[in-house]
Design a protein around this motif. Structure first.
Motif, PDB file in Angstrom:
ATOM      1  N   VAL A  73       0.854  -1.186   0.000  1.00  0.00           N
ATOM      2  CA  VAL A  73       0.000   0.000   0.000  1.00  0.00           C
ATOM      3  C   VAL A  73       0.891   1.238   0.000  1.00  0.00           C
ATOM      4  O   VAL A  73       1.840   1.333   0.779  1.00  0.00           O
ATOM      5  N   LEU A  74       0.562   2.168  -0.877  1.00  0.00           N
ATOM      6  CA  LEU A  74       1.271   3.443  -0.958  1.00  0.00           C
ATOM      7  C   LEU A  74       0.226   4.524  -1.127  1.00  0.00           C
ATOM      8  O   LEU A  74      -0.632   4.434  -2.023  1.00  0.00           O
ATOM      9  N   ASP A  75       0.243   5.523  -0.265  1.00  0.00           N
ATOM     10  CA  ASP A  75      -0.736   6.611  -0.308  1.00  0.00           C
ATOM     11  C   ASP A  75      -2.170   6.076  -0.303  1.00  0.00           C
ATOM     12  O   ASP A  75      -3.023   6.502  -1.081  1.00  0.00           O
ATOM     13  N   ASP A  76      -2.429   5.093   0.554  1.00  0.00           N
ATOM     14  CA  ASP A  76      -3.760   4.483   0.723  1.00  0.00           C
ATOM     15  C   ASP A  76      -4.257   3.734  -0.511  1.00  0.00           C
ATOM     16  O   ASP A  76      -5.449   3.468  -0.634  1.00  0.00           O
ATOM     17  N   LYS A  77      -3.363   3.385  -1.440  1.00  0.00           N
ATOM     18  CA  LYS A  77      -3.741   2.611  -2.631  1.00  0.00           C
ATOM     19  C   LYS A  77      -2.961   1.311  -2.644  1.00  0.00           C
ATOM     20  O   LYS A  77      -1.764   1.291  -2.340  1.00  0.00           O
ATOM     21  N   VAL A  78      -3.620   0.212  -3.012  1.00  0.00           N
ATOM     22  CA  VAL A  78      -2.937  -1.061  -3.204  1.00  0.00           C
ATOM     23  C   VAL A  78      -2.188  -0.971  -4.531  1.00  0.00           C
ATOM     24  O   VAL A  78      -2.794  -0.783  -5.581  1.00  0.00           O
ATOM     25  N   VAL A  79      -0.866  -1.069  -4.449  1.00  0.00           N
ATOM     26  CA  VAL A  79      -0.033  -0.898  -5.649  1.00  0.00           C
ATOM     27  C   VAL A  79       0.764  -2.154  -5.991  1.00  0.00           C
ATOM     28  O   VAL A  79       1.526  -2.157  -6.963  1.00  0.00           O
ATOM     29  N   GLY A  80       0.585  -3.198  -5.205  1.00  0.00           N
ATOM     30  CA  GLY A  80       1.269  -4.451  -5.488  1.00  0.00           C
ATOM     31  C   GLY A  80       0.744  -5.554  -4.591  1.00  0.00           C
ATOM     32  O   GLY A  80       0.029  -5.295  -3.624  1.00  0.00           O
ATOM     33  N   MET A  81       1.087  -6.792  -4.952  1.00  0.00           N
ATOM     34  CA  MET A  81       0.687  -7.930  -4.132  1.00  0.00           C
ATOM     35  C   MET A  81       1.677  -9.055  -4.314  1.00  0.00           C
ATOM     36  O   MET A  81       2.364  -9.137  -5.324  1.00  0.00           O
ATOM     37  N   ILE A  82       1.724  -9.896  -3.292  1.00  0.00           N
ATOM     38  CA  ILE A  82       2.482 -11.134  -3.373  1.00  0.00           C
ATOM     39  C   ILE A  82       1.638 -12.215  -2.720  1.00  0.00           C
ATOM     40  O   ILE A  82       1.082 -12.019  -1.639  1.00  0.00           O
ATOM     41  N   GLY A  83       1.502 -13.320  -3.414  1.00  0.00           N
ATOM     42  CA  GLY A  83       0.775 -14.469  -2.889  1.00  0.00           C
ATOM     43  C   GLY A  83       1.742 -15.635  -2.779  1.00  0.00           C
ATOM     44  O   GLY A  83       2.482 -15.923  -3.725  1.00  0.00           O
ATOM     45  N   VAL A  84       1.769 -16.276  -1.617  1.00  0.00           N
ATOM     46  CA  VAL A  84       2.704 -17.376  -1.384  1.00  0.00           C
ATOM     47  C   VAL A  84       1.979 -18.560  -0.771  1.00  0.00           C
ATOM     48  O   VAL A  84       0.869 -18.427  -0.254  1.00  0.00           O
ATOM     49  N   ARG A  85       2.654 -19.689  -0.852  1.00  0.00           N
ATOM     50  CA  ARG A  85       2.150 -20.850  -0.131  1.00  0.00           C
ATOM     51  C   ARG A  85       3.328 -21.607   0.455  1.00  0.00           C
ATOM     52  O   ARG A  85       4.418 -21.649  -0.118  1.00  0.00           O
ATOM     53  N   LEU A  86       3.100 -22.154   1.618  1.00  0.00           N
ATOM     54  CA  LEU A  86       4.101 -22.986   2.276  1.00  0.00           C
ATOM     55  C   LEU A  86       3.958 -24.400   1.740  1.00  0.00           C
ATOM     56  O   LEU A  86       2.850 -24.920   1.621  1.00  0.00           O
ATOM     57  N   ASN A  87       5.089 -25.029   1.426  1.00  0.00           N
ATOM     58  CA  ASN A  87       5.079 -26.354   0.805  1.00  0.00           C
ATOM     59  C   ASN A  87       6.003 -27.329   1.506  1.00  0.00           C
ATOM     60  O   ASN A  87       7.099 -26.957   1.939  1.00  0.00           O
ATOM     61  N   LEU A  88       5.564 -28.563   1.583  1.00  0.00           N
ATOM     62  CA  LEU A  88       6.399 -29.696   1.932  1.00  0.00           C
ATOM     63  C   LEU A  88       6.485 -30.562   0.683  1.00  0.00           C
ATOM     64  O   LEU A  88       5.583 -30.532  -0.158  1.00  0.00           O
ATOM     65  N   THR A  89       7.568 -31.320   0.558  1.00  0.00           N
ATOM     66  CA  THR A  89       7.693 -32.200  -0.603  1.00  0.00           C
ATOM     67  C   THR A  89       8.069 -33.599  -0.162  1.00  0.00           C
ATOM     68  O   THR A  89       8.477 -33.818   0.992  1.00  0.00           O
ATOM     69  N   TYR A  90       7.988 -34.536  -1.083  1.00  0.00           N
ATOM     70  CA  TYR A  90       8.343 -35.918  -0.807  1.00  0.00           C
ATOM     71  C   TYR A  90       9.853 -36.134  -0.823  1.00  0.00           C
ATOM     72  O   TYR A  90      10.342 -37.158  -0.355  1.00  0.00           O
ATOM     73  N   THR A  91      10.597 -35.162  -1.338  1.00  0.00           N
ATOM     74  CA  THR A  91      12.038 -35.336  -1.511  1.00  0.00           C
ATOM     75  C   THR A  91      12.875 -34.666  -0.432  1.00  0.00           C
ATOM     76  O   THR A  91      14.098 -34.767  -0.451  1.00  0.00           O
ATOM     77  N   SER A  92      12.237 -33.971   0.502  1.00  0.00           N
ATOM     78  CA  SER A  92      12.993 -33.218   1.495  1.00  0.00           C
ATOM     79  C   SER A  92      12.131 -32.965   2.724  1.00  0.00           C
ATOM     80  O   SER A  92      10.907 -32.882   2.629  1.00  0.00           O
TER      81      SER A  92
END
Length: 143
Positions: free
Chosen positions: A50-69
């Motif tokens: 948020v910059l000057d009360d406007k949404v100007v970017g986003m990031i979406g993430v997810r936590l992952n587990l795998t079968y190899t580690s």
């Protein structure tokens, strides 16, 4: 000053506009459906810049587990800065935020996939500059 905070439902229209800047135009209705499903998944997290009360970017993430580690990993599913704000440090701020957040979650590394099209070259240069390395290929089979 750029503020980064969790997404909330009042950000929906601005989030929809960001998808167009990412190259994936959508409607508010479709974006709402996506966000409702994402919010139900406890491994997905969405943050907005948020910059000057406007949404100007986003990031979406997810936590992952795998079968190899046994290592917890963080996948960046989406990262976008509003076109007219690119080059002003918003993407960098989002990445810095998520790197610290991921470490706090116990994640040992961050990864992402990105399309190989010509219009993604600036994004690829950005990721390389921020310390990301190309380590593989993405294979897709559509149904």
């Amino acid at each position: 000053m750029i503020q980064i905070r969790p997404y909330n439902r009042t950000d929906l229209e601005e989030m929809t506009a960001l998808m167009t800047d990412l190259g994936s135009p959508t409607s508010v209705e479709d974006m709402q459906k996506r966000m409702e499903l994402i919010e139900l998944n406890p491994y997905f997290y969405t943050f907005v810049a948020v910059l000057d009360d406007k949404v100007v970017g986003m990031i979406g993430v997810r936590l992952n587990l795998t079968y190899t580690s046994n290592l917890l990993k963080t996948q960046i599913a989406s990262l976008v800065t509003k076109k007219e704000y690119q080059g002003q440090g918003i993407g960098r701020a989002l990445l810095d935020f998520i790197e610290e957040w991921a470490q706090q979650q116990g994640s040992k590394f961050i990864y992402l996939t990105s399309g190989a099209s010509e219009e993604r070259q600036n994004a690829h240069a950005f990721y390389k500059k921020r310390g990301f390395e190309i380590t593989g290929y993405r294979f897709v089979k559509k149904f």
